[in-house]
Scaffold this motif. Structure first.
Motif, short mmCIF file in Angstrom:
data_model
loop_
_atom_site.label_atom_id
_atom_site.label_comp_id
_atom_site.label_asym_id
_atom_site.label_seq_id
_atom_site.Cartn_x
_atom_site.Cartn_y
_atom_site.Cartn_z
N THR A 1 41.69 34.29 62.82
CA THR A 1 42.30 34.40 61.49
C THR A 1 41.32 34.92 60.46
N ILE A 2 40.15 34.33 60.40
CA ILE A 2 39.19 34.74 59.37
C ILE A 2 38.58 36.10 59.67
N LEU A 3 38.30 36.38 60.95
CA LEU A 3 37.66 37.65 61.29
C LEU A 3 38.64 38.82 61.22
N TYR A 4 39.89 38.60 61.55
CA TYR A 4 40.88 39.67 61.42
C TYR A 4 41.16 39.95 59.95
N PHE A 5 41.07 38.92 59.12
CA PHE A 5 41.24 39.08 57.67
C PHE A 5 40.11 39.93 57.08
N LEU A 6 38.88 39.59 57.47
CA LEU A 6 37.71 40.25 56.87
C LEU A 6 37.39 41.60 57.52
N GLY B 1 39.04 42.91 61.11
CA GLY B 1 40.00 43.54 62.00
C GLY B 1 41.12 44.29 61.32
N PHE B 2 41.82 43.64 60.39
CA PHE B 2 42.94 44.30 59.70
C PHE B 2 42.46 45.50 58.88
N PRO B 3 41.37 45.37 58.12
CA PRO B 3 40.86 46.56 57.42
C PRO B 3 40.45 47.67 58.38
N LEU B 4 39.88 47.32 59.53
CA LEU B 4 39.47 48.31 60.51
C LEU B 4 40.68 49.05 61.07
N ALA B 5 41.76 48.32 61.31
CA ALA B 5 42.94 48.92 61.92
C ALA B 5 43.78 49.71 60.92
N TYR B 6 43.88 49.21 59.69
CA TYR B 6 44.83 49.80 58.74
C TYR B 6 44.22 50.30 57.44
N GLY B 7 42.93 50.08 57.26
CA GLY B 7 42.27 50.57 56.05
C GLY B 7 42.62 49.79 54.80
N ILE B 8 43.11 48.56 54.97
CA ILE B 8 43.50 47.73 53.83
C ILE B 8 42.57 46.53 53.75
N SER B 9 41.84 46.42 52.65
CA SER B 9 40.90 45.31 52.47
C SER B 9 41.44 44.33 51.43
N PHE B 10 41.18 43.06 51.68
CA PHE B 10 41.60 42.02 50.74
C PHE B 10 40.44 41.48 49.93
N LEU B 11 39.30 42.14 49.98
CA LEU B 11 38.13 41.70 49.23
C LEU B 11 38.20 42.23 47.80
N LYS B 12 39.16 41.74 47.07
CA LYS B 12 39.40 42.12 45.68
C LYS B 12 40.13 40.97 45.01
N PRO B 13 40.27 40.96 43.69
CA PRO B 13 40.95 39.86 43.01
C PRO B 13 42.36 39.64 43.54
N ALA B 14 42.82 38.39 43.50
CA ALA B 14 44.13 38.03 44.04
C ALA B 14 45.25 38.85 43.41
N GLY B 15 45.13 39.14 42.12
CA GLY B 15 46.17 39.92 41.45
C GLY B 15 46.31 41.32 42.01
N ASP B 16 45.21 41.85 42.56
CA ASP B 16 45.23 43.22 43.09
C ASP B 16 45.80 43.30 44.50
N ILE B 17 45.94 42.17 45.17
CA ILE B 17 46.48 42.21 46.52
C ILE B 17 47.91 41.66 46.56
#
Length: 405
Positions: A61-66, A68-84
């Motif tokens: 869960t934590i590694l796919y969030f940080l 895996g998912f960005p690697l696969a789809y180019g979408i990162s969640f390392l930004k303010p909550a309002g931006d995601i």
């Protein structure tokens, strides 16, 4: 303008709810993985099975969030909550849904290496697969790098590689990743003695059956909700999943001579095989796909265990690896219009995509488990294995009162 905004928000909200419900259904499948393994291993290794599955899920869960998912789809969640929170947070729930797929990889491997693998090295291997290995292949079929491989398949076979819900991307990758781990670990103590095979009986048929049922129910979230959006939902996917499942049950019932283990795994064999082409097959084609998958498992398991002498405890290589590959190929057969399918698929592309997954998974797994084996080691010592992983690793058994003196 306000009305249009309201409609857009409502559509986004229904898509989020749709995908979230699918994610919860697939999340529940991990309980199925756990009970399937617990029912198959000996009583002294049941706690270990439960702890492995939930730990692998948590690490994934934590590694796919940080990563895996960005690697696969180019979408990162390392930004303010309002931006995601665009589109009511659709990307977030999409991550949740696809995480459930990624976390299947260590859960699949867990069943093959059961009863003699060290705990933390396997957690590390699962972390690598969920964070890097699986997302890399995912990106080439479904994600941001799909054009790199799909353009090749289309130029050679006339169509892109089709894998609607992961026969190959999830199950084949998981099963073929498990094979090198099983080979490097070697068989359990007493499984093969000199020239004789000594099958180790399962511990709990009701738990095994419960695991199969939980997986089967959750599978309709796995397949149907792969549409991603409510307006793309397909009744064909639902019925094809059902037909493949019961095809697997009935074929395993006959080929496996009423063996309950084969019957309940036969259901899973059918569901694994139909994932790739569930959106394009005719229901009778899906039924045939499931029947063939179950026969592959029954005879494949026997060949693996008795002819090749590979001690793959739950048979994850034939069940997920080989049948996942069959599912990819089957989409290129029963998805053709000439066999009642929707068309738009190529047998050549399906064969090439299935083979590419095998090569990728085997190479990745031999590297990861080879390094771990040569460094920290991946197998319990003889005393630990004899005592059982429950007491050796977790210091408690499945039935603690039995150890009270």
């Amino acid at each position: 303008m306000d009305a249009m905004s309201t409609v857009t928000t409502l559509q986004s909200s229904t898509d989020v709810l749709f995908l979230m419900l699918g994610a919860v259904m697939v999340f529940a499948m991990h309980a199925g993985f756990a009970f399937l393994e617990v029912g198959t291993v000996r009583k002294k290794n049941q706690v270990n099975a439960f702890v492995k599955i939930i730990t692998d899920w948590s690490v994934s869960t934590i590694l796919y969030f940080l990563i895996g998912f960005p690697l696969a789809y180019g979408i990162s969640f390392l930004k303010p909550a309002g931006d995601i929170m665009a589109n009511q947070g659709y990307d977030l729930v999409h991550y949740f849904f696809l995480l459930c797929f990624a976390a299947c990889i260590p859960a699949i491997i867990s069943g093959g290496i059961a009863e003699r693998a060290k705990f933390w090295p396997q957690v590390a291997a699962g972390a690598i697969f969920a964070a890097i290995t699986y997302p890399l292949f995912e990106s080439l079929i479904w994600g941001k790098n799909a054009s790199l491989l799909q353009d090749f398949f289309k130029s050679v076979g006339g169509a892109e590689f089709h894998d609607y819900a992961g026969s190959v991307v999830v199950h084949s990758i998981g099963g073929w990743l498990a094979l090198p781990a099983v080979l490097i670990l070697g068989p359990r103590m007493g499984r093969y003695v000199r020239t004789k095979s000594h099958p180790i009986p399962v511990s709990n048929i009701p738990f095994l059956a419960l695991g199969s049922w939980i997986l089967a129910v959750g599978w309709f979230g796995f397949n149907v909700m792969s549409a991603g959006h409510l307006d793309k939902i397909s009744g064909l996917v639902a019925v094809n999943s059902l037909m493949a499942m019961i095809g697997g049950v009935l074929a395993a019932l006959v080929a496996g001579k009423n063996d309950p283990g084969f019957v309940h795994n036969g259901a899973l064999a059918g569901l694994i095989a139909v994932c790739a082409g569930s959106d394009i097959m005719h229901p009778l084609g899906a039924f045939a796909t499931g029947c063939i998958a179950a026969v592959i498992f029954v005879y494949g398991f026997h060949i693996e265990q008795e002819k090749l002498r590979i001690d793959d405890v739950l048979g994850v290589w034939p069940l997920h690896g080989i049948i996942g590959s069959w599912g990819g190929i089957a989409a290129g057969i029963f998805g053709l219009k000439g066999l009642g399918g929707m068309g738009g698929v190529s047998f050549v592309s399906q064969l090439l995509g299935s083979l590419a997954a095998i090569i990728f998974a085997l190479a990745s797994s031999f590297i990861v488990y080879g390094v771990l084996s040569k460094t920290v080691g991946i197998r319990l010592n003889e005393d630990e294995e004899f005592a059982g992983a429950d007491l050796s690793i977790h210091s408690i058994g499945a039935y603690p009162e039995e150890h009270v003196r």
